[in-house]
Enzyme design. Structure first.
Site, PDB file in Angstrom:
ATOM      1  CB  CYS A  63      16.226  43.252  46.710  1.00 15.69           C
ATOM      2  SG  CYS A  63      14.061  43.622  45.794  1.00 15.69           S
ATOM      3  CB  CYS A  67      10.502  38.211  49.471  1.00 14.38           C
ATOM      4  SG  CYS A  67       9.896  39.447  47.996  1.00 14.38           S
ATOM      5  CB  CYS A  70      14.187  37.102  49.908  1.00 11.44           C
ATOM      6  SG  CYS A  70      15.700  37.384  48.216  1.00 11.44           S
ATOM      7  CB  CYS A 107      16.953  31.070  34.772  1.00 14.12           C
ATOM      8  SG  CYS A 107      15.713  31.784  35.476  1.00 14.12           S
ATOM      9  CB  CYS A 138      13.982  31.377  32.193  1.00 16.78           C
ATOM     10  SG  CYS A 138      13.077  31.703  33.142  1.00 16.78           S
ATOM     11  CB  CYS A 198       8.755  30.053  34.397  1.00 15.88           C
ATOM     12  SG  CYS A 198       9.762  29.576  35.581  1.00 15.88           S
ATOM     13  NE  ARG A 270      12.482  24.365  36.480  1.00 14.90           N
ATOM     14  CZ  ARG A 270      11.927  25.528  36.297  1.00 14.90           C
ATOM     15  NH1 ARG A 270      12.152  26.747  36.171  1.00 14.90           N
ATOM     16  NH2 ARG A 270      11.918  25.874  34.393  1.00 14.90           N
TER      17      ARG A 270
END
Ligand code: SAM
Ligand code: DTB
Ligand code: SF4
Length: 326
Positions: A63, A67, A70, A107, A138, A198, A270
């Site tokens: 990616c 972040c 991650c 998801c 999702c 979400c 959640r």
């Protein structure tokens, strides 16, 4: 004249929370905070019911974002190999299995900075195939344009996950390749397209209690509260800048759940990443404090989650059951 002003009903959703009000909730005595959250929880939900979602990483690693938590960022050496986008059939087969295992929502996550139009047909095919199984759908695919959000909705997407991750003041310690406003813009496109949102964040990245209040304040003052509000406990990933962050104290983690329940009373809160390293008792306390949704299945995206049998035993021992109509 003696004017009797009835105190506002604490279970009614509000969008005018101030940061100081949210921060003050964190300062309540622990049992008082949990009791208040449990009361509000009962006003909107059956507290013995849990919403069950299952994740699949449909495109892993490589990616472009940085972040700091991650495993999938190309900026860090984490040992997670980059893959291509899965075929729709592979995804639909996995969703079929997830449904058989009790998942209500499936998801699909992709390690993308943003969705590219060239990938839309394949993603749309996955979504419509999963939807046809009778599952809620999702996806979490990075930033979206308004038109892409409409296309995903047309394909049958019910929810879009896009987290604020942390409070606005701590945000630039976590990620610098995407702004807070970028995230708010994507959420706006998702809402405008008529999908459910979400949106939540992560604790345990070295943030202060004020930053945690900042995240929940940002969520509670969105134009619409998130339909699902994931609270992730950081899964530390070797090779990422945030891997060495001090773990959040368990009681503080429960405070985050309880305050989330109080400021977004009708959201599904959640208990998300991190259950793998939580005791059964801590998870039970989280459910008491207002969490009413979990991820099931042995893996999240790239990290471990409790196995199906472990969760089935936990639910049975707690006298809890899957939500009737998620
Ligand atoms: N690439 C997309 C994006 O970031 O918008 C979607 C996938 S991303 C992995 C979804 C969310 O998972 C992140 O926003 C973050 O809140 C959460 N997450 C990722 N890695 C995590 C970790 N190591 N521990 C806890 N939560 C994590
Ligand atoms: C969310 O808030 N948590 C999920 C989901 N949204 C996409 C992801 C958790 C990922 C945990 C780390 C991993 O497995 O790579
Ligand atoms: Fe990429 Fe999402 Fe990971 Fe950030 S959280 S590096 S956007 S996969």
């Amino acid at each position: 004249m003696n004017v009797h002003v009835r105190p506002a009903d604490p279970a009614l959703p509000r969008h005018d929370w101030t940061l100081d009000e949210v921060a003050a909730l964190f300062e309540l005595p622990f049992t008082e905070l949990v009791f208040r959250a449990a009361e509000v929880h009962r006003r909107w939900f059956d507290p013995t019911e849990l919403q069950l979602s299952q994740l699949l990483s449909v495109k892993t690693g490589g990616c472009a974002e940085n972040c700091g938590y991650c495993s999938q960022s190309a900026s860090f050496k984490t040992g997670v190999a980059a893959t291509k986008l899965m075929d729709a059939k592979t995804v639909i087969d996995a969703a079929t299995e997830a449904k058989a295992g009790g998942a209500q929502r499936f998801c699909m996550g992709a390690a993308w900075r943003d969705l590219k139009d060239r990938d839309l047909p394949k993603v749309a095919a996955m979504i419509s195939g999963v939807k046809a199984l009778g599952l809620e759908t999702c996806a979490t695919l990075g930033m979206l344009t308004a038109d892409q959000a409409k296309a995903l909705k047309a394909a049958g997407l019910d929810y879009y996950n896009h987290n604020l991750d942390t409070g606005p003041d701590y945000y630039d310690k976590v990620v610098t390749t995407r702004t807070y406003q970028d995230r708010l813009d994507t959420l706006e496109h998702v809402r405008a397209a008529g999908m459910s949102t979400c949106c939540g964040g992560i604790v345990g990245m070295g943030e202060t209690r004020r930053d945690r209040a900042g995240l929940l304040h940002a969520l509670a003052t969105l134009p619409a509260h998130p339909d699902s509000l994931p609270v992730n406990d950081l899964m530390p990933i070797k090779g990422t800048p945030l891997a060495g962050s001090a773990p959040v104290d368990a009681l503080e983690f429960i405070r985050v759940i309880a305050v989330a329940r109080l400021v977004c009373p009708k959201s599904m809160v959640r208990l998300s990443a991190g259950r793998e390293h939580m005791s059964r008792e801590l998870q039970a306390l989280a459910f008491l404090a207002g969490a009413n949704s979990i991820f099931i299945g042995g893996t999240l995206l790239t990290t471990a989650n409790p196995e199906k049998d472990t969760d089935a035993a936990l639910l049975a021992d707690l006298g809890m059951r899957p939500m009737a109509s998620a």
